[in-house]
Design a protein around this motif. Structure first.
Motif, PDB file in Angstrom:
ATOM      1  N   LYS A 123       0.809  -1.228   0.000  1.00 31.75           N
ATOM      2  CA  LYS A 123       0.000   0.000   0.000  1.00 31.75           C
ATOM      3  C   LYS A 123       0.837   1.269   0.000  1.00 31.75           C
ATOM      4  N   ALA A 124       2.008   1.243   0.624  1.00 35.85           N
ATOM      5  CA  ALA A 124       2.872   2.424   0.673  1.00 35.85           C
ATOM      6  C   ALA A 124       4.020   2.261  -0.305  1.00 35.85           C
ATOM      7  N   LEU A 125       4.650   3.381  -0.645  1.00 37.57           N
ATOM      8  CA  LEU A 125       5.813   3.368  -1.531  1.00 37.57           C
ATOM      9  C   LEU A 125       7.079   3.375  -0.688  1.00 37.57           C
ATOM     10  N   PHE A 126       7.752   2.232  -0.645  1.00 37.98           N
ATOM     11  CA  PHE A 126       9.052   2.049   0.010  1.00 37.98           C
ATOM     12  C   PHE A 126       9.992   1.412  -1.002  1.00 37.98           C
TER      13      PHE A 126
ATOM     14  N   THR B 193       7.617   7.295   0.425  1.00 35.79           N
ATOM     15  CA  THR B 193       8.933   7.542   1.022  1.00 35.79           C
ATOM     16  C   THR B 193      10.045   7.570  -0.027  1.00 35.79           C
ATOM     17  N   VAL B 194       9.687   7.600  -1.322  1.00 33.43           N
ATOM     18  CA  VAL B 194      10.678   7.494  -2.400  1.00 33.43           C
ATOM     19  C   VAL B 194      10.986   8.890  -2.942  1.00 33.43           C
ATOM     20  N   HIS B 195      12.261   9.169  -3.161  1.00 26.99           N
ATOM     21  CA  HIS B 195      12.689  10.489  -3.622  1.00 26.99           C
ATOM     22  C   HIS B 195      12.164  10.787  -5.022  1.00 26.99           C
ATOM     23  N   ALA B 196      12.167  12.074  -5.360  1.00 27.64           N
ATOM     24  CA  ALA B 196      11.657  12.533  -6.644  1.00 27.64           C
ATOM     25  C   ALA B 196      12.622  12.224  -7.780  1.00 27.64           C
ATOM     26  N   ASN B 197      12.096  12.220  -9.003  1.00 28.00           N
ATOM     27  CA  ASN B 197      12.894  12.068 -10.221  1.00 28.00           C
ATOM     28  C   ASN B 197      12.807  13.302 -11.102  1.00 28.00           C
TER      29      ASN B 197
ATOM     30  N   HIS C 169      21.504   2.673  -3.882  1.00 23.06           N
ATOM     31  CA  HIS C 169      20.579   3.623  -3.267  1.00 23.06           C
ATOM     32  C   HIS C 169      19.384   3.948  -4.146  1.00 23.06           C
ATOM     33  N   TYR C 170      19.484   3.713  -5.458  1.00 28.85           N
ATOM     34  CA  TYR C 170      18.315   3.922  -6.302  1.00 28.85           C
ATOM     35  C   TYR C 170      17.296   2.804  -6.112  1.00 28.85           C
ATOM     36  N   LEU C 171      17.769   1.659  -5.639  1.00 29.40           N
ATOM     37  CA  LEU C 171      16.887   0.500  -5.478  1.00 29.40           C
ATOM     38  C   LEU C 171      16.490   0.230  -4.035  1.00 29.40           C
ATOM     39  N   ALA C 172      17.299   0.640  -3.065  1.00 27.44           N
ATOM     40  CA  ALA C 172      17.129   0.080  -1.729  1.00 27.44           C
ATOM     41  C   ALA C 172      17.432   1.098  -0.642  1.00 27.44           C
ATOM     42  N   THR C 173      17.134   0.701   0.583  1.00 22.65           N
ATOM     43  CA  THR C 173      17.464   1.479   1.775  1.00 22.65           C
ATOM     44  C   THR C 173      18.169   0.578   2.786  1.00 22.65           C
ATOM     45  N   VAL C 174      18.823   1.212   3.720  1.00 19.82           N
ATOM     46  CA  VAL C 174      19.544   0.612   4.846  1.00 19.82           C
ATOM     47  C   VAL C 174      20.958   0.188   4.428  1.00 19.82           C
ATOM     48  N   ILE C 175      21.933   0.815   5.056  1.00 17.11           N
ATOM     49  CA  ILE C 175      23.341   0.491   4.830  1.00 17.11           C
ATOM     50  C   ILE C 175      23.912  -0.142   6.091  1.00 17.11           C
ATOM     51  N   THR C 176      24.422  -1.348   5.950  1.00 18.60           N
ATOM     52  CA  THR C 176      25.077  -2.043   7.047  1.00 18.60           C
ATOM     53  C   THR C 176      26.032  -3.088   6.485  1.00 18.60           C
ATOM     54  N   PRO C 177      27.172  -3.299   7.127  1.00 20.18           N
ATOM     55  CA  PRO C 177      28.073  -4.363   6.672  1.00 20.18           C
ATOM     56  C   PRO C 177      27.414  -5.736   6.668  1.00 20.18           C
ATOM     57  N   ALA C 178      26.414  -5.937   7.544  1.00 21.03           N
ATOM     58  CA  ALA C 178      25.752  -7.240   7.628  1.00 21.03           C
ATOM     59  C   ALA C 178      24.993  -7.578   6.355  1.00 21.03           C
ATOM     60  N   MET C 179      24.594  -6.555   5.577  1.00 19.58           N
ATOM     61  CA  MET C 179      23.932  -6.802   4.302  1.00 19.58           C
ATOM     62  C   MET C 179      24.942  -6.885   3.172  1.00 19.58           C
ATOM     63  N   ALA C 180      25.951  -6.016   3.234  1.00 19.55           N
ATOM     64  CA  ALA C 180      26.907  -5.937   2.132  1.00 19.55           C
ATOM     65  C   ALA C 180      27.834  -7.134   2.073  1.00 19.55           C
ATOM     66  N   HIS C 181      28.160  -7.673   3.236  1.00 14.38           N
ATOM     67  CA  HIS C 181      29.130  -8.767   3.279  1.00 14.38           C
ATOM     68  C   HIS C 181      28.653  -9.788   4.306  1.00 14.38           C
ATOM     69  N   ALA C 182      27.642 -10.543   3.911  1.00 17.76           N
ATOM     70  CA  ALA C 182      27.070 -11.525   4.816  1.00 17.76           C
ATOM     71  C   ALA C 182      28.095 -12.601   5.179  1.00 17.76           C
ATOM     72  N   GLN C 183      27.992 -13.110   6.393  1.00 16.34           N
ATOM     73  CA  GLN C 183      28.826 -14.210   6.852  1.00 16.34           C
ATOM     74  C   GLN C 183      28.039 -15.509   6.781  1.00 16.34           C
ATOM     75  N   VAL C 184      28.739 -16.621   6.720  1.00 15.46           N
ATOM     76  CA  VAL C 184      28.064 -17.911   6.653  1.00 15.46           C
ATOM     77  C   VAL C 184      27.150 -18.076   7.862  1.00 15.46           C
ATOM     78  N   GLY C 185      25.863 -18.269   7.583  1.00 14.94           N
ATOM     79  CA  GLY C 185      24.881 -18.504   8.637  1.00 14.94           C
ATOM     80  C   GLY C 185      24.370 -17.260   9.317  1.00 14.94           C
TER      81      GLY C 185
ATOM     82  N   ARG D 174      10.140   1.044  -7.668  1.00 13.27           N
ATOM     83  CA  ARG D 174      11.020   0.155  -6.897  1.00 13.27           C
ATOM     84  C   ARG D 174      10.385  -0.244  -5.574  1.00 13.27           C
ATOM     85  N   SER D 175       9.077  -0.163  -5.499  1.00 15.87           N
ATOM     86  CA  SER D 175       8.301  -0.554  -4.328  1.00 15.87           C
ATOM     87  C   SER D 175       7.574  -1.852  -4.638  1.00 15.87           C
TER      88      SER D 175
END
Length: 478
Positions: A99-102, A227-231, A335-351, A398-399
């Protein structure tokens, strides 16, 4: 010294050198011919060159400031939904809907979110719930810290203290302490225990530590807001809002210089004249189109997982760095596709953490088309410690894709509805109509619209990393 070296350049060499550093009287360009008299720009060329330069700067600002504009738009959306203070925490109860744009949310976990306002509150405390996956990013969308399982409390729950820029007061014991370069900070909360666990979160000013006021939890799941920026031109107004609020030193000097070149300067109103505004109105859609190319068809070889599958974190760096250089396209892509920056997403560890893959193409290399039907065969033993999921998204917003049949356009291994094949594999279906008897393994798509998806693996295991288990391609079946 030899006679030859004393003699310097020969006449031919000197002529060649002069030619190499000279400008012809006419230079062809995408902006028209640029004309010179013996290297001096003619009056009409001065105007054309600066128009071209301002257009290029406007495009560069868009591509490089997407992270900041994204969070300004996110805050605007939260305010429209009733989350106007850090005291209020927006939650998706029990999970996000279309229902919302995220930007690319998932439908499998409960989200909580708010914005810290360290300018109004000063030092601020977050009590993270146990067994959670929480992140704080600054207002330029740079990583500040994880809280919960990936943070220093290791999932036991803990008290985190965030100090504003320039803070020189006392720092009490008993907290995980972080200084942020921006007053506004983006808080994302995910609790494995769902809504009940999420509501154990506490956010309050340090000044209230002895007796904090209760938090209010605002259910966002059934609300429609953006919540999506303008174009378009208003993108630059979103960026200007951020620049005015935050300390000038919060941004690196190179990007600050790009912004200043088009009139976005801390402490000064953004009021472009008619010429510059017209150029920026042209720059924004061009830049947005380029951003879509970077996002949906990245050319960096490190964006390729295999086949048509791409990763949104090129090089596995949450700072988008490789060999000491900033990967500008990779930052825009994410950033055009997604939100949230964390090493846990960028470089996942096994398990631990999560891994992501997406594609906009089918097995034949054609763009995914909402009018056609596809099968994705997921081989047996998907390498997920927790679970895996496929969420579908609208390529424009991208929602989450809005479809008549469900507000949850996704398939997930933990929802108890998927039918497995006898060998433990799965056949997933995507198209305008469900294959007979396969409704539980189907997501609706819309004729006349494209779509894309994120395949998420929560707690990826070794076969994902060494690629002994691989995703298949989307097979057209009509």
């Amino acid at each position: 010294m030899s006679d030859q070296s004393r003699a310097g350049l020969s006449a031919d060499e000197l002529a060649e050198a002069v030619a190499s550093l000279s400008t012809p009287d006419t230079v062809s360009s995408p902006f028209g011919d640029l004309r010179f008299f013996d290297g001096l720009p003619l009056p009409e060329t001065v105007d054309a060159a600066y128009d071209a330069l301002d257009l290029m700067r406007g495009i560069e600002v868009f591509l490089n400031a997407v992270p900041g504009a994204s969070l300004v738009a996110f805050r605007t959306g939260l305010r429209a939904a009733g989350v106007t203070s850090p005291r209020q925490i927006g939650i998706t109860q029990p999970r996000a809907t279309s229902k919302a744009l995220f930007l690319t949310p998932n439908t499998e976990t409960t989200y909580g979110t708010t914005m810290l306002d360290l300018n109004a509150w000063g030092p601020t405390v977050i009590e993270a719930p146990p067994q959670s996956l929480c992140v704080v990013d600054d207002f330029w969308f740079r990583y500040v810290t994880d809280m919960g399982i990936a943070g220093p409390d290791r999932g036991a729950g803990g008290k985190y203290l965030f100090l504003p820029p320039g803070y020189e007061g006392e720092v009490p014991d008993g907290y995980f302490v972080y200084r942020t370069p921006t007053f506004t900070n983006f808080v994302v909360l995910r609790a494995l225990g769902g809504v009940t666990a999420m509501k154990q979160t506490r956010i309050y000013p340090l000044a209230e530590a002895e007796n904090p006021e209760p938090n209010e939890f605002v259910d966002l799941a059934e609300l429609s807001f953006n919540t999506v920026h303008a174009n378009d031109f208003s993108f630059y107004e979103e960026v200007a809002e951020l620049v005015q609020e935050e300390p000038a030193e919060a941004l690196d000097v190179e990007r600050a210089g790009q912004l200043a070149a088009i009139g976005i300067v801390h402490g000064q109103p953004f009021a472009p004249d008619a010429r510059v505004k017209a150029i920026l109105e042209q720059a924004a859609p061009i830049a947005a189109g380029i951003a879509r190319v970077i996002a949906y068809a990245p050319r960096d070889p490190d964006a390729v997982i295999y086949g048509s599958w791409r990763t949104p974190f090129v090089g596995g760096s949450y700072e988008f760095l490789r060999n000491g250089a900033r990967l500008l396209d990779a930052r825009t892509q994410f950033h055009y596709l997604a939100t949230v920056i964390t090493p846990a997403m960028a470089h996942a560890q096994v398990g631990a953490g999560s891994a992501y893959a997406y594609t906009v193409h089918d097995a034949n290399g054609d763009l995914l088309d909402g009018a056609r039907s596809y099968r994705l065969h997921v081989d047996a033993n998907p390498p997920a410690k927790n679970f895996w999921a496929v969420d579908l998204y609208d390529t424009q917003t991208r929602s989450l894709l809005v479809v008549p049949s469900t507000p949850y356009p996704a398939l997930a291994s933990n929802d108890g509805k998927l039918q497995a094949n006898d060998d433990g594999s799965y056949d997933l279906y995507f198209g305008p109509t469900a294959p007979e008897g396969k409704e539980s393994n189907w997501v609706e798509t819309i004729p006349g619209k494209a779509w894309f998806q994120l395949f998420r693996i929560y707690g990826p295991l070794e076969p994902w990393f060494d690629q002994t288990w691989r995703l298949n391609e989307f097979e057209p079946i009509d």
